[in-house]
Design an enzyme around this catalytic site. Structure first.
Site, PDB file in Angstrom:
ATOM      1  N   ARG A  24      -9.881   6.498 -16.474  1.00 50.57           N
ATOM      2  CA  ARG A  24      -9.752   5.540 -15.178  1.00 50.57           C
ATOM      3  C   ARG A  24     -10.966   4.711 -15.031  1.00 50.57           C
ATOM      4  O   ARG A  24     -10.963   3.522 -14.683  1.00 50.57           O
ATOM      5  CB  ARG A  24      -9.676   6.271 -14.152  1.00 50.57           C
ATOM      6  CG  ARG A  24     -10.197   5.849 -12.547  1.00 50.57           C
ATOM      7  CD  ARG A  24      -9.904   6.941 -11.749  1.00 50.57           C
ATOM      8  NE  ARG A  24     -10.608   6.709 -10.222  1.00 50.57           N
ATOM      9  CZ  ARG A  24      -9.674   5.988  -9.452  1.00 50.57           C
ATOM     10  NH1 ARG A  24      -8.477   6.098  -9.464  1.00 50.57           N
ATOM     11  NH2 ARG A  24     -10.216   5.820  -7.940  1.00 50.57           N
ATOM     12  N   HIS A  53      -3.269  -2.611  -8.391  1.00 56.59           N
ATOM     13  CA  HIS A  53      -3.428  -1.135  -9.026  1.00 56.59           C
ATOM     14  C   HIS A  53      -2.216  -0.598  -9.398  1.00 56.59           C
ATOM     15  O   HIS A  53      -1.143  -1.094  -8.909  1.00 56.59           O
ATOM     16  CB  HIS A  53      -4.178  -0.334  -7.989  1.00 56.59           C
ATOM     17  CG  HIS A  53      -5.885  -0.677  -8.019  1.00 56.59           C
ATOM     18  ND1 HIS A  53      -6.731   0.101  -8.484  1.00 56.59           N
ATOM     19  CD2 HIS A  53      -6.351  -1.634  -7.454  1.00 56.59           C
ATOM     20  CE1 HIS A  53      -8.046  -0.404  -8.266  1.00 56.59           C
ATOM     21  NE2 HIS A  53      -7.929  -1.700  -7.667  1.00 56.59           N
ATOM     22  N   HIS A  67      -9.098  -0.396 -12.830  1.00 52.65           N
ATOM     23  CA  HIS A  67      -8.648   1.126 -13.245  1.00 52.65           C
ATOM     24  C   HIS A  67      -8.116   0.950 -14.641  1.00 52.65           C
ATOM     25  O   HIS A  67      -6.857   0.537 -14.762  1.00 52.65           O
ATOM     26  CB  HIS A  67      -8.098   1.956 -12.414  1.00 52.65           C
ATOM     27  CG  HIS A  67      -8.831   2.214 -11.066  1.00 52.65           C
ATOM     28  ND1 HIS A  67      -8.385   2.366  -9.944  1.00 52.65           N
ATOM     29  CD2 HIS A  67     -10.106   2.716 -10.962  1.00 52.65           C
ATOM     30  CE1 HIS A  67      -9.088   2.840  -8.935  1.00 52.65           C
ATOM     31  NE2 HIS A  67     -10.400   3.041  -9.850  1.00 52.65           N
ATOM     32  N   GLU A 107      -0.641  -1.348  -4.703  1.00 50.23           N
ATOM     33  CA  GLU A 107      -0.420  -0.150  -5.813  1.00 50.23           C
ATOM     34  C   GLU A 107       1.315  -0.518  -6.070  1.00 50.23           C
ATOM     35  O   GLU A 107       1.973  -0.211  -5.515  1.00 50.23           O
ATOM     36  CB  GLU A 107      -0.406   1.271  -4.865  1.00 50.23           C
ATOM     37  CG  GLU A 107      -1.819   1.348  -4.599  1.00 50.23           C
ATOM     38  CD  GLU A 107      -2.913   1.848  -5.427  1.00 50.23           C
ATOM     39  OE1 GLU A 107      -2.495   2.225  -6.612  1.00 50.23           O
ATOM     40  OE2 GLU A 107      -3.749   2.146  -5.015  1.00 50.23           O
ATOM     41  N   GLU A 141      -4.177   2.022 -15.467  1.00 49.16           N
ATOM     42  CA  GLU A 141      -3.010   1.328 -14.602  1.00 49.16           C
ATOM     43  C   GLU A 141      -2.620   0.073 -15.441  1.00 49.16           C
ATOM     44  O   GLU A 141      -2.858  -1.176 -14.965  1.00 49.16           O
ATOM     45  CB  GLU A 141      -3.810   1.038 -13.221  1.00 49.16           C
ATOM     46  CG  GLU A 141      -3.991   2.486 -12.609  1.00 49.16           C
ATOM     47  CD  GLU A 141      -4.919   2.184 -11.199  1.00 49.16           C
ATOM     48  OE1 GLU A 141      -5.026   1.190 -10.742  1.00 49.16           O
ATOM     49  OE2 GLU A 141      -5.640   3.298 -10.773  1.00 49.16           O
TER      50      GLU A 141
HETATM   51  O1  0X9 Z   1      -8.376   5.004  -4.847  1.00 52.71           O
HETATM   52  C1  0X9 Z   1      -8.567   4.038  -5.337  1.00 52.71           C
HETATM   53  O2  0X9 Z   1      -9.326   3.398  -5.943  1.00 52.71           O
HETATM   54  C2  0X9 Z   1      -7.308   3.166  -4.956  1.00 52.71           C
HETATM   55  N1  0X9 Z   1      -6.059   4.102  -5.691  1.00 52.71           N
HETATM   56  S1  0X9 Z   1      -5.978   4.270  -7.000  1.00 52.71           S
HETATM   57  O3  0X9 Z   1      -4.898   5.286  -7.445  1.00 52.71           O
HETATM   58  N2  0X9 Z   1      -5.301   2.950  -7.987  1.00 52.71           N
HETATM   59  O4  0X9 Z   1      -6.911   4.553  -7.901  1.00 52.71           O
HETATM   60  C3  0X9 Z   1      -7.000   2.750  -3.693  1.00 52.71           C
HETATM   61  C4  0X9 Z   1      -8.125   2.079  -2.869  1.00 52.71           C
HETATM   62  C5  0X9 Z   1      -7.675   1.536  -1.751  1.00 52.71           C
HETATM   63  N3  0X9 Z   1      -8.941   1.035  -0.812  1.00 52.71           N
HETATM   64  C6  0X9 Z   1     -10.004   1.561  -0.042  1.00 52.71           C
HETATM   65  N4  0X9 Z   1     -10.023   2.809  -0.398  1.00 52.71           N
HETATM   66  N5  0X9 Z   1     -10.792   0.788   0.176  1.00 52.71           N
HETATM   67 ZN    ZN Z   2      -6.427   2.013  -9.337  1.00 55.77          ZN
END
Ligand code: 0X9
Ligand code: ZN
Length: 425
Positions: free
Chosen positions: A245, A315, A194, A391, A197
């Site tokens: 993003r 992330h 992303h 995260e 980040e």
């Molecule tokens: O939403 C996402 O892609 C991730 N959070 S972020 O705030 N960095 O965008 C979390 C991804 C967690 N993993 C899965 N959902 N498989």
């Molecule tokens: Zn992310």
């Protein structure tokens, strides 16, 4: 976790001239978030895989360009959103109608952006690395390209692919003797999926630096590190839109740009928490692995099937260690207990060393279900037991725009987690 659809294409910009004047941007100049505010919007309690209606509404509003969803957590029951005054007016009306409630978290997003320090190159010698300011993509490339000459016995750097806009996607391979033919287990780390980040690629670079200094952990393990998987998006956050993003691929069917690379992996692609709209910040793309950047990770990993014992993707933000399955709360990974124990060990190690508090949990439960992410794909297609999304800091005070003074403490969190994981696999 967050998503946004930003004012993006030139055509789109022309249509949105009045908006540009409003939020203070002009074609070619960066989007100015100075006067944007940050809100904590309360979300409805939902059960199972349901999605809170308020979150869907906020995501719908993103496409207009006045609002960015920065995070959404089921455990907290809030979404943090950055808003221009137009969106604040709209939300205030919705609140007055009793359809939504929110609190003001920050009066000026601009203030947090001021604390970021960007090393534009004047102070950083070529081919070196720093953790006291953020590095741009070209500085990272110079550093990575210089590594093999400095450590010919221990480091190889491949160009594992090219981004949509033709930037190199690097993979660093590290072990104590790179020509050694003895099969070693592999720990795979990536960063920068992303764009906004920024702490994520910094963490991956810090893992490389720390492994250079600590030869012990490269004796039995080969490390494969892809510190910057989304170079186009990253570059765009430096030049045009700090809160971008996605990647920067051009959609054939829309004026909007970008695919959410963490919705583009080939496991449960297109499931919950993904969008078919190219303007959405969680746009899944036209097919699984439609994007060169997610394809580069797949192509680097697949030949290592059976050897990769752990996968960590960095992330931000939230200080949370997440494990699969992330695509649904209804399907439990058979190794959940093991994944949870090891995640807790990582969080405990961070607490012990840097004092930062990280929480631990299944991603679909802690956040919301989100399909097509790299962690689920690694767990499924590569059969990796220890597949984690970490995260990093913070918990939302600065969010993506973490001050430069917090880079070092945060990348240390990352290293401590990775180190303990490597000793357990
Ligand atoms: O939403 C996402 O892609 C991730 N959070 S972020 O705030 N960095 O965008 C979390 C991804 C967690 N993993 C899965 N959902 N498989
Ligand atoms: Zn992310």
């Amino acid at each position: 976790m967050g998503r946004s659809c930003r004012v993006s294409s030139v055509a789109h910009l022309k249509l949105l001239m009045p908006l540009m004047l409003f939020v203070g941007i002009s074609e070619g100049s960066p989007l100015d978030y100075e006067r944007w505010k940050v809100l904590a919007v309360n979300l409805e309690k939902v059960s199972g895989d349901a999605y809170p209606p308020t979150l869907s509404k906020l995501e719908g509003m993103e496409a207009e360009g006045y609002l960015v969803v920065l995070s959404a957590s089921k455990t907290k029951g809030i979404a943090e959103v950055a808003v221009a005054s137009k969106a604040l007016e709209d939300l205030t009306k919705i609140q007055a109608d009793g359809l939504m409630t929110f609190d003001l978290l920050s009066n000026s997003l601009g203030k947090t952006l001021d604390l970021e320090k960007r090393d534009a190159g004047e102070n950083l010698p070529r081919a070196s690395v720093t953790f006291t300011s953020y590095m741009n993509f070209s500085q990272m490339s110079n550093y990575l390209e210089g590594l093999p000459a400095q450590y010919p016995q221990r480091i190889r750097v491949d160009k594992s692919g090219r981004s949509f806009e033709n930037r190199t996607i690097y993979r660093v391979r590290m072990t104590n003797n790179i020509t050694d033919t003895v099969e070693k287990k592999v720990v795979f780390v990536d960063g920068g999926i992303h764009a906004r980040e920024w702490i994520s690629p910094a963490a991956a670079l810090y893992v490389i630096e720390t492994l250079i200094a600590n030869t012990g952990l490269t004796e039995t393990i080969e490390w494969q590190i892809m510190p910057m998987l989304n170079p186009d998006g990253y570059d765009y956050t430096w030049s045009k839109d700090r809160l971008w993003r996605k990647n920067r691929s051009k959609s054939p069917s829309s004026t909007c740009y970008g695919v959410d690379l963490n919705r583009n992996f080939g496991f449960q692609w297109g499931g919950l928490g993904t969008s078919s709209s190219p303007c959405s910040d969680v746009y899944k793309g036209t097919s699984a692995f439609s994007e060169p950047e997610s394809g580069a990770l797949r192509d680097a990993m697949l030949p290592l099937k059976g050897k990769v014992k752990a996968y960590i993707t960095f992330h931000s933000f939230g200080q949370t260690i997440l494990y699969p399955w992330g695509y649904s709360t209804q399907v439990k990974h058979p190794l959940t207990a093991t994944m949870n124990t090891v995640a807790k060990a990582m969080a405990a190690q961070i607490k012990k060393t840097t004092l930062a508090v990280y929480s631990v949990g299944n991603s679909a439960v802690v956040y919301y279900p989100a399909a097509g992410a790299s962690d689920d794909w690694a767990a499924y297609a590569m059969n990796i037991t220890y597949s984690y999304t970490i995260e990093l800091r913070d918990k939302g005070v600065y969010g993506f725009t973490l001050p430069a003074s917090q880079i070092l403490p945060t990348v240390r969190d990352a290293w401590e987690a990775v180190k303990i994981l490597a000793t357990l696999v």
